[in-house]
Design a protein around this motif. Structure first.
Motif, PDB file in Angstrom:
ATOM      1  N   LEU A 110      64.665 -47.183  13.821  1.00 34.13           N
ATOM      2  CA  LEU A 110      65.056 -47.313  15.229  1.00 34.13           C
ATOM      3  C   LEU A 110      65.853 -46.112  15.714  1.00 34.13           C
ATOM      4  O   LEU A 110      66.266 -46.071  16.877  1.00 34.13           O
ATOM      5  N   GLY A 111      66.087 -45.149  14.817  1.00 31.74           N
ATOM      6  CA  GLY A 111      66.758 -43.909  15.209  1.00 31.74           C
ATOM      7  C   GLY A 111      68.245 -43.878  14.957  1.00 31.74           C
ATOM      8  O   GLY A 111      68.932 -42.969  15.431  1.00 31.74           O
ATOM      9  N   PHE A 112      68.772 -44.833  14.179  1.00 34.98           N
ATOM     10  CA  PHE A 112      70.205 -44.885  13.906  1.00 34.98           C
ATOM     11  C   PHE A 112      70.481 -44.531  12.447  1.00 34.98           C
ATOM     12  O   PHE A 112      69.588 -44.540  11.605  1.00 34.98           O
ATOM     13  N   ASP A 113      71.749 -44.220  12.170  1.00 37.46           N
ATOM     14  CA  ASP A 113      72.152 -43.922  10.804  1.00 37.46           C
ATOM     15  C   ASP A 113      72.407 -45.217  10.045  1.00 37.46           C
ATOM     16  O   ASP A 113      72.856 -46.217  10.616  1.00 37.46           O
ATOM     17  N   LEU A 114      72.149 -45.181   8.740  1.00 40.89           N
ATOM     18  CA  LEU A 114      72.391 -46.331   7.873  1.00 40.89           C
ATOM     19  C   LEU A 114      73.630 -46.024   7.044  1.00 40.89           C
ATOM     20  O   LEU A 114      73.573 -45.344   6.024  1.00 40.89           O
ATOM     21  N   GLU A 115      74.770 -46.536   7.483  1.00 37.70           N
ATOM     22  CA  GLU A 115      76.038 -46.221   6.836  1.00 37.70           C
ATOM     23  C   GLU A 115      76.262 -47.113   5.620  1.00 37.70           C
ATOM     24  O   GLU A 115      75.920 -48.286   5.617  1.00 37.70           O
ATOM     25  N   TYR A 116      76.922 -46.556   4.622  1.00 37.84           N
ATOM     26  CA  TYR A 116      77.210 -47.322   3.414  1.00 37.84           C
ATOM     27  C   TYR A 116      78.116 -48.513   3.716  1.00 37.84           C
ATOM     28  O   TYR A 116      77.864 -49.629   3.246  1.00 37.84           O
ATOM     29  N   PRO A 363      76.930 -46.567  15.025  1.00 34.67           N
ATOM     30  CA  PRO A 363      77.211 -45.357  15.816  1.00 34.67           C
ATOM     31  C   PRO A 363      76.131 -45.115  16.871  1.00 34.67           C
ATOM     32  O   PRO A 363      74.947 -45.073  16.567  1.00 34.67           O
ATOM     33  N   GLY A 364      76.570 -45.003  18.122  1.00 29.58           N
ATOM     34  CA  GLY A 364      75.636 -44.814  19.223  1.00 29.58           C
ATOM     35  C   GLY A 364      75.003 -46.089  19.711  1.00 29.58           C
ATOM     36  O   GLY A 364      74.052 -46.045  20.497  1.00 29.58           O
ATOM     37  N   ALA A 365      75.509 -47.252  19.265  1.00 24.19           N
ATOM     38  CA  ALA A 365      74.905 -48.537  19.647  1.00 24.19           C
ATOM     39  C   ALA A 365      75.991 -49.553  19.992  1.00 24.19           C
ATOM     40  O   ALA A 365      75.973 -50.686  19.511  1.00 24.19           O
ATOM     41  N   GLN A 366      76.929 -49.158  20.812  1.00 22.12           N
ATOM     42  CA  GLN A 366      78.000 -50.057  21.236  1.00 22.12           C
ATOM     43  C   GLN A 366      77.440 -51.142  22.149  1.00 22.12           C
ATOM     44  O   GLN A 366      76.700 -50.867  23.094  1.00 22.12           O
ATOM     45  N   THR A 367      77.787 -52.390  21.846  1.00 22.36           N
ATOM     46  CA  THR A 367      77.369 -53.519  22.682  1.00 22.36           C
ATOM     47  C   THR A 367      78.605 -54.314  23.096  1.00 22.36           C
ATOM     48  O   THR A 367      79.675 -54.189  22.489  1.00 22.36           O
ATOM     49  N   LEU A 432      71.482 -54.303  17.255  1.00 25.41           N
ATOM     50  CA  LEU A 432      72.145 -55.602  17.152  1.00 25.41           C
ATOM     51  C   LEU A 432      71.171 -56.669  16.663  1.00 25.41           C
ATOM     52  O   LEU A 432      71.523 -57.521  15.835  1.00 25.41           O
ATOM     53  N   ALA A 433      69.934 -56.625  17.151  1.00 18.68           N
ATOM     54  CA  ALA A 433      68.926 -57.600  16.731  1.00 18.68           C
ATOM     55  C   ALA A 433      68.622 -57.472  15.241  1.00 18.68           C
ATOM     56  O   ALA A 433      68.495 -58.484  14.532  1.00 18.68           O
ATOM     57  N   ILE A 434      68.504 -56.232  14.757  1.00 23.55           N
ATOM     58  CA  ILE A 434      68.202 -56.064  13.327  1.00 23.55           C
ATOM     59  C   ILE A 434      69.393 -56.485  12.486  1.00 23.55           C
ATOM     60  O   ILE A 434      69.233 -56.931  11.337  1.00 23.55           O
ATOM     61  N   THR A 435      70.597 -56.400  13.024  1.00 20.57           N
ATOM     62  CA  THR A 435      71.774 -56.902  12.309  1.00 20.57           C
ATOM     63  C   THR A 435      71.681 -58.416  12.145  1.00 20.57           C
ATOM     64  O   THR A 435      71.952 -58.957  11.065  1.00 20.57           O
TER      65      THR A 435
END
Length: 743
Positions: A110-116, A363-367, A432-435
């Motif tokens: 989806l274009g976002f980073d996958l943080e540890y 990051p970059g996906a504030q809701t 948020l949906a994938i979370t």
């Protein structure tokens, strides 16, 4: 023989476990927890490694039980209940890893980073939620319905523990597979010695008509795929390989045949078909088609199990209303974690989830706070629903057939539909949906395996609350390995390819987002002549393309000095080496509903291909996963399946058909060792690649006569022969015990 298939219905009060309720033996000991944590870290990492590559996972409880018996026996007198705690703690790593890799890598797509840190928190919250939601169901599912719900993996694991208690010896066959598989992988893996090619590849292009151009026949000659193919069996492995054949030997050459006369690019590719190698064809056309196939087959699998799901949910809820499943009993074998802890802990987890989404967004996906609250409530709703379903359905059909992907798709579709109605369609809401889907998937996967573990404990006479505590510890510890392995593979398998494309950064480009300055100091760029050069990376600007008609989906590096895009950044997860088909599917579902940015023609081709397979009477999910994966993966798995077919056929002729079906047969144990060996040594190779100076493998064997594709084929054939040989060789002393009666 294993009693997995032989349990007869009986009244719960008539059943007597191996260790009577009135007898106390060492159980939740320090050494059992420590050993279980080690196995949880190990098998959690191996599950991530194999699952991202092969798109499927295999149960870890039996190999952990086998290894535990051997290790604790060497350390001194061991209790069967200690061994049960070891496998319970260690198995948490496998279930958590499966839930994570099926969903959370979708953030990358989806274009976002996958943080540890995000992986760690979501995995831990999802794992604990699945455990807490399952505890009230234990008494009804495990005890009251003993004999009706067999829990195949849990019963087979009890067989192993009881055989070990009576002197049975299995570990030597696992260690043999581990040793030979490790030795093979050290020389085969290109990140270590690389003595011979790790992936033989033949690309046909016959005659003046260029017959079969665009096709590729290749094999990832690794031991883990060989072991996976053996364990899943010839039918499943063959169906998976059939999907690869259709994609790589039918559709890809057909694309070249019909598209070679087109002067321009054919969407969603960004260059003409004549300039595309098989890898390009797979990335541009097969992946969207395969994602559509996996989505359709997942939904078909879910619809097929709707009666079972409805029945499981109705029964579970009615039993909860009738009495609490977590009520404490007088007997040791009846005591669960108190209901007050279950309810209070669940409420705390929901609050923690809301706080995490609000104050630590992607990051970059504030809701907003309202959207985060809605997401937390959806997690509770779908989490309890599918934990109830998963806990019961694995008792009927086993964990390997548990339709976790279908449940997650249903969760994502419902969540995305809610967001769409509310007008929450920005990219941040996709994250948020994938979370939501990720936490539900992890909870459901962990609940299914928790049910199997508690069934094992019920049969051998374990204490439920001690197993539940061990599971909580196992969840916490294994999440460390899951996150580290996921990020290591994303970095270790990544590639930077040189390219040149003029680009006006100030102009508007649909589907392309400027993400700011690239922060890496150095990158190793692969040039067109297959050589690599090291270059400074922090002068580039990072671009992210999703659904663009100008750039293929992915990330790119733009050079402001030249005004050109000069590098394509291919992240490790999503590449051919770590395809992550389920996570790609989840991203496809979200993009299709929220952003409506999909190559629908290819997606629908995959959908109708699956429908055609179903009309032939073939279960399509395995075929769909095979159609998405590289044929290198499916061919290696198919070889393992062929070995299983040869072994079973030989045993049938020798009158050993029952042993051929055993969960703890010599071949299955040896195959488990091969899987562990491939995962462990493969991860060592990834680690070496991350730390090697200037991207050069200092351990690599110089070019010799071994550097030949036929040598690679021959060595893989020898490894396959070893699997056949040791699968036919008896184990020796394998005492058995009938867990259905406790005798």
């Amino acid at each position: 023989m294993s009693t997995t298939q032989g349990i007869q219905p009986s009244k719960p009060q008539d059943f007597q476990p191996f260790v009577p309720p009135g007898e106390s033996r060492p159980e939740l000991t320090v050494r059992a927890i420590l050993l279980g944590c080690i196995f949880g870290l190990l098998f959690g990492a191996v599950t991530v490694y194999v699952g991202l590559e092969a798109g499927l996972t295999v149960a870890a409880s039996i190999p952990i039980a086998v290894l535990s018996i051997s290790v604790l026996r060497a350390l001194g007198r061991a209790s069967i209940l200690e061994n049960n705690i070891v496998q319970t703690t260690g198995n948490a790593g496998q279930s958590i890893a499966a839930g994570v890799i099926f969903t959370l890598p979708a953030l990358i797509f989806l274009g976002f980073d996958l943080e540890y840190f995000r992986i760690f928190v979501l995995a831990m919250l999802g794992g604990w939620l699945g455990l807490l939601f399952m505890i009230p169901l234990r008494r009804q599912l495990i005890v009251e319905e003993h004999g009706n719900l067999t829990y195949p993996e849990g019963t087979a694991c009890a067989d192993v523990l009881l055989a070990g208690e009576h002197g049975g010896s299995f570990a030597s066959r696992v260690f043999l597979g581990l040793g030979l598989g490790s030795l093979y992988t050290l020389f085969q893996n290109s990140n270590i010695f690389g003595a011979w090619p790790d992936q033989p590849d033949y690309q046909p292009d016959w005659g003046k008509q260029h017959i079969m151009k665009g096709a590729s026949l290749r094999v990832d000659a690794v031991p883990e795929y060989l072991g996976v193919g053996y364990i899943i069996g010839s039918r499943v492995a063959g169906t998976m390989f059939a999907g690869g054949v259709v994609s790589w030997l039918v559709i890809m050459p057909a694309i070249v045949f019909f598209g070679s006369h087109l002067p321009g690019a054919l969407y969603p590719a960004t260059k003409p078909v004549t300039q595309m190698a098989p890898d390009d064809l797979w990335a541009a056309y097969i992946r969207p088609m395969g994602a559509g196939a996996v989505a359709a087959s997942g939904l078909i699998t879910l619809f097929r199990t709707v009666p079972t799901i409805v029945g499981a949910l109705r029964t579970g809820l009615s039993n909860l209303r009738r009495k609490s499943g977590a009520a404490s009993g007088d007997l040791r074998t009846q005591r669960d974690i108190p209901m007050s802890v279950v309810v209070g802990g669940s409420a705390v987890l929901v609050v923690l989830m809301w706080l995490f989404l609000t104050f630590k967004p992607v990051p970059g996906a504030q809701t907003g706070m309202i959207a985060n609250l809605a997401a937390s409530l959806l997690i509770v709703l779908f989490g309890f629903l599918f934990v109830t379903v998963s806990s019961r359905i694995v008792g009927l059909i086993g964990s390997s057939a548990n339709p976790i992907s279908g449940m997650t798709i249903a969760t994502l579709m419902a969540t995305a539909a809610v967001f769409l109605v509310k007008g929450w369609t920005a990219p941040a809401y996709g994250a948020l949906a994938i979370t939501v889907g990720g936490v539900v998937c992890i909870a459901s996967a962990n609940a299914g395996d928790t049910s199997q573990d508690l069934k094992t404990g019920f049969l051998v006479g374990g204490t439920p609350w001690k197993q539940q505590v061990a599971l909580m510890i196992g969840v916490c510890v294994s999440t460390f390995a899951v996150g580290i392995t996921l990020n290591a593979m994303n970095r270790g398998f990544e590639e930077f390819h040189a390219m040149s494309k003029a680009w006006n950064l100030s102009a508007s480009h649909d589907g392309v987002q400027v993400q700011g300055r690239f922060t890496r100091k150095e990158i190793h760029i692969m040039l067109p002549n297959k050589t690599a050069e090291t270059e400074a990376g922090n002068h580039y600007i990072l671009l992210n393309a999703i659904g663009s008609h100008e750039l293929a989906d992915g990330k790119y590096l733009y050079n402001p000095a030249t005004g050109n895009i000069e590098v394509q950044w291919i992240e490790g997860i999503g590449s051919e080496r770590a395809a992550a088909p389920q996570a790609r599917l989840m991203a496809t579902v979200i993009n299709g509903i929220l952003r409506q940015q999909l190559p629908w023609g290819l997606v629908l081709l995959g959908v109708f291909l699956v429908i055609a397979i179903e009309l032939m009477g073939i279960r399509s999910l395995t075929f769909a996963v095979g159609s998405y994966l590289s044929i290198a993966t499916t061919l290696a798995i198919f070889v393992g399946g062929v070995m299983r077919w040869m072994v079973d056929r030989a045993k049938e002729k020798a009158g050993e058909a029952e042993e051929a079906e055993s969960e703890i047969s010599p071949g299955s144990l040896y195959a488990s060792g091969l899987i562990a060996a491939g995962g462990i040594v493969g991860l060592m190779g990834v680690g070496l690649k991350l730390i090697e100076p200037f991207g050069e493998n200092v351990l690599h064997v110089p070019h010799t006569f071994l550097d030949n594709q036929w040598v690679s084929v021959g060595m893989f054939a020898l490894l396959a022969w070893s699997l056949y040989y040791f699968a036919r060789k008896p184990l020796g002393n394998t005492a058995k015990h009938d867990v259905s009666t406790g005798l």
